[in-house]
Motif scaffolding. Structure first.
Motif, short mmCIF file in Angstrom:
data_model
loop_
_atom_site.label_atom_id
_atom_site.label_comp_id
_atom_site.label_asym_id
_atom_site.label_seq_id
_atom_site.Cartn_x
_atom_site.Cartn_y
_atom_site.Cartn_z
N ARG A 214 18.12 -11.44 6.42
CA ARG A 214 17.65 -10.05 6.40
C ARG A 214 17.62 -9.56 7.85
O ARG A 214 16.68 -9.85 8.59
N LEU A 215 18.65 -8.85 8.27
CA LEU A 215 18.78 -8.40 9.64
C LEU A 215 18.11 -7.03 9.80
O LEU A 215 18.37 -6.11 9.01
N ILE A 216 17.27 -6.90 10.82
CA ILE A 216 16.60 -5.64 11.13
C ILE A 216 16.80 -5.36 12.61
O ILE A 216 16.45 -6.18 13.46
N ASN A 217 17.37 -4.21 12.94
CA ASN A 217 17.55 -3.83 14.34
C ASN A 217 16.34 -3.03 14.80
O ASN A 217 16.18 -1.86 14.48
N ALA A 218 15.45 -3.70 15.55
CA ALA A 218 14.24 -3.06 16.07
C ALA A 218 14.42 -2.55 17.50
O ALA A 218 13.44 -2.11 18.11
N ALA A 219 15.64 -2.60 18.02
CA ALA A 219 15.86 -2.20 19.41
C ALA A 219 15.67 -0.71 19.59
O ALA A 219 15.86 0.09 18.67
N ASN A 220 15.32 -0.34 20.81
CA ASN A 220 15.10 1.05 21.16
C ASN A 220 16.37 1.87 21.07
O ASN A 220 16.35 3.01 20.61
N ALA A 237 23.37 -5.72 0.90
CA ALA A 237 22.50 -4.55 0.91
C ALA A 237 22.51 -3.93 2.30
O ALA A 237 22.68 -4.63 3.31
N LEU A 238 22.35 -2.61 2.35
CA LEU A 238 22.24 -1.88 3.61
C LEU A 238 20.99 -1.00 3.54
O LEU A 238 20.76 -0.31 2.53
N ASP A 239 20.20 -1.03 4.60
CA ASP A 239 18.95 -0.25 4.66
C ASP A 239 18.09 -0.48 3.42
O ASP A 239 17.46 0.45 2.90
N GLY A 240 18.11 -1.71 2.92
CA GLY A 240 17.28 -2.07 1.77
C GLY A 240 17.93 -1.87 0.43
O GLY A 240 17.49 -2.47 -0.56
N MET A 241 18.98 -1.06 0.35
CA MET A 241 19.56 -0.70 -0.94
C MET A 241 20.77 -1.56 -1.27
O MET A 241 21.73 -1.63 -0.49
N PRO A 242 20.76 -2.24 -2.44
CA PRO A 242 21.87 -3.11 -2.81
C PRO A 242 23.20 -2.36 -2.90
O PRO A 242 23.25 -1.21 -3.37
N LEU A 243 24.26 -3.02 -2.46
CA LEU A 243 25.60 -2.48 -2.65
C LEU A 243 26.05 -2.73 -4.08
O LEU A 243 25.64 -3.72 -4.72
N GLU A 244 26.90 -1.86 -4.58
CA GLU A 244 27.40 -2.03 -5.95
C GLU A 244 28.18 -3.33 -6.08
O GLU A 244 28.13 -3.99 -7.13
N ASN A 245 28.88 -3.71 -5.01
CA ASN A 245 29.61 -4.98 -4.98
C ASN A 245 29.45 -5.59 -3.59
O ASN A 245 29.58 -4.88 -2.58
N ASP A 262 21.36 -6.89 4.62
CA ASP A 262 21.09 -8.18 3.96
C ASP A 262 22.42 -8.90 3.78
O ASP A 262 23.37 -8.35 3.19
N LEU A 263 22.48 -10.14 4.28
CA LEU A 263 23.67 -10.96 4.14
C LEU A 263 23.35 -12.17 3.28
O LEU A 263 22.26 -12.74 3.37
N LEU A 264 24.30 -12.56 2.45
CA LEU A 264 24.28 -13.88 1.83
C LEU A 264 25.40 -14.67 2.48
O LEU A 264 26.56 -14.26 2.44
#
Length: 459
Positions: A214-220, A237-245, A262-264
């Motif tokens: 679960r990657l989160i970019n907290a940089a300024n 997933a991007l910005d929390g929302m699952p991709l359709e595929n 989100d990466l698997l």
């Protein structure tokens, strides 16, 4: 002086992982100053600000549909607030001083109480003088777990950040408001990269393990160009929302400030080797986190993953007939503002620069009195971001997710922050289904502080 950012991570320093079972059961979340070993061993510890005594702050993990209650106790010497980034939240809980609440004064407290409707990877961060407070460490992860989660061996939150550290003292450079170069250029770029507040972290894994990253970019302001080595994976997933595929990762991909992915990934590297999460830059790829492989969890590779369970999002398929609102991104170095408004006052570029305003949205050099968009609940709108500046901008909408509109007119993924590169136009479509006054701003936080701030009203 840059700290050493090695292309292949060699440090044996262990990463303090954010545990899967963490529930942050304490009702009180304390904002305070603390010290932490951000720089490599051999340097002094760094004074940081934190929620919960460390950076990142206390990890919050809850089930989808759960209620989150946190009393923020501000033990800092300055006012603060908490914005729950990416959550489609009740407006009164959005954490924006001057819009949804007053800033929490030094020695004061505020009760946040809301329900999380969507599963996914989110985060929380200070939203008062964010350009400084986030850069000092006031942020943490908010993970909303699916009822039917994917089968993985490790579920890891990796918060990416960069810090501007004085290499002589190992302390954060205190040049937030007066650094006109930062404010008018790409923003505050640091010289030390961290993952979960650690330099050159190492994570133990086994061959053929499946990891959820679960990657989160907290940089300024830094845009990470993320790649993987010794791993085979998919963006799910991007910005929390699952991709359709799930999208196979065949090359690096950008992760702008505030964005999540989100990466698997499956560990391909053999035992006693390493795999890495890397950031690709002009001078080559350097390691963000190292995965030290020891042993094997299975002799076989798992099949490609299925999509994550979708969240319940509005239907915006009829967007072609929706009204189009144009937001022009203006100013900055090399394309200086000639003039812009602050309230009802028209100012020259020189006057604006003297006030620390270098950017504008549709000619407004700070949050205007009137909303950019005023609309009724459950109406569909398109917003076209036109970047006339020489720098990229990460445009974030509060309280809503939106879909990108691809160049061929089709709908792209759901996001809450869109990266608009220099000279680029990006169109989004959203259903304004969350009542209240909501910010719309650049998440290069220095850009927001120096002009790129607007808002919209859903009533």
């Amino acid at each position: 002086m840059l700290f050493n950012r090695r292309q292949i991570l060699k440090s044996a320093a262990a990463l303090t992982l954010l545990p899967l079972a963490a529930r942050a059961s304490n009702h009180v979340m304390v904002a305070s100053e603390t010290i932490q070993q951000l720089a490599p061993e051999g340097f002094d510890k760094t004074r940081v600000w934190s929620f919960g005594g460390s950076v990142p702050g206390t990890a919050i993990r809850v089930e989808q549909g759960a209620r989150v209650q946190r009393m923020v106790d501000n033990q800092l010497s300055v006012p603060t607030s908490v914005h729950w980034h990416g959550i489609r939240i009740d407006n009164a809980m959005d954490g924006v001083p001057g819009v949804t609440q007053e800033a929490i004064p030094a020695g004061g407290s505020f009760e946040y109480d809301f329900v999380v409707p969507d599963a996914g990877t989110y985060w929380y961060h200070a939203h008062n003088r964010s350009v400084e407070q986030v850069a000092r460490g006031l942020y943490g992860p908010l993970i909303v777990q699916e009822a039917d989660a994917p089968d993985v061996d490790q579920d890891l939150v990796l918060m990416l950040d960069d810090w501007r550290i004085d290499p002589e003292t190992a302390q954060i450079a205190d040049d937030f408001q007066k650094n006109g170069h930062d404010l008018s250029h790409a923003g505050r770029i640091g010289n030390l990269i961290s993952v979960n507040g650690s330099f050159d972290p190492t994570i133990p894994v086994k061959r053929n393990e499946r990891l959820r990253l679960r990657l989160i970019n907290a940089a300024n302001a830094r845009i990470f160009d993320v790649g993987i080595q010794g791993l085979n994976g998919w963006i799910v997933a991007l910005d929390g929302m699952p991709l359709e595929n799930p999208v196979p990762i065949s090359e690096s991909f950008p992760l702008a400030p505030a964005q999540r992915a989100d990466l698997l990934v499956d560990v391909d590297a053999v035992s006693e080797e390493t795999a890495s999460l890397v950031s690709v830059e002009r001078d080559g790829a350097f390691g963000l986190a190292k995965f030290a492989v020891s042993g094997e969890i299975s002799a076989t590779v798992r099949p490609a993953p299925n999509p994550l369970p979708p969240n319940r999002l509005p239907d915006v398929s009829s967007f072609q007939s929706a009204p189009l609102h144009r937001m022009v991104l203006q100013g900055g170095a090399m394309r200086w503002l000639e003039n812009a408004r602050i309230g009802e006052t028209e100012l020259t570029g020189r006057e604006l620069a003297q006030l620390g305003r270098f950017w504008a949205l549709n000619g407004e050099a700070e949050r205007p009195a009137e909303p950019f968009l005023k609309t009724s609940v459950d109406s569909i709108h398109r917003i076209e971001f036109v970047n006339e500046t020489a720098f990229p901008h990460a445009m974030h909408l509060h309280g809503h997710h939106f879909r990108l509109v691809d160049g061929d007119g089709s709908l792209g993924p759901w996001r809450d922050t869109v990266l608009v590169d220099r000279g680029q136009t990006q169109q989004i479509v959203l259903m304004a289904d969350n009542p209240g006054d909501w910010l719309l701003h650049c998440h290069m936080l220095g850009h927001a502080a120096s002009g790129m701030m607007s808002w919209f009203r859903v009533a």
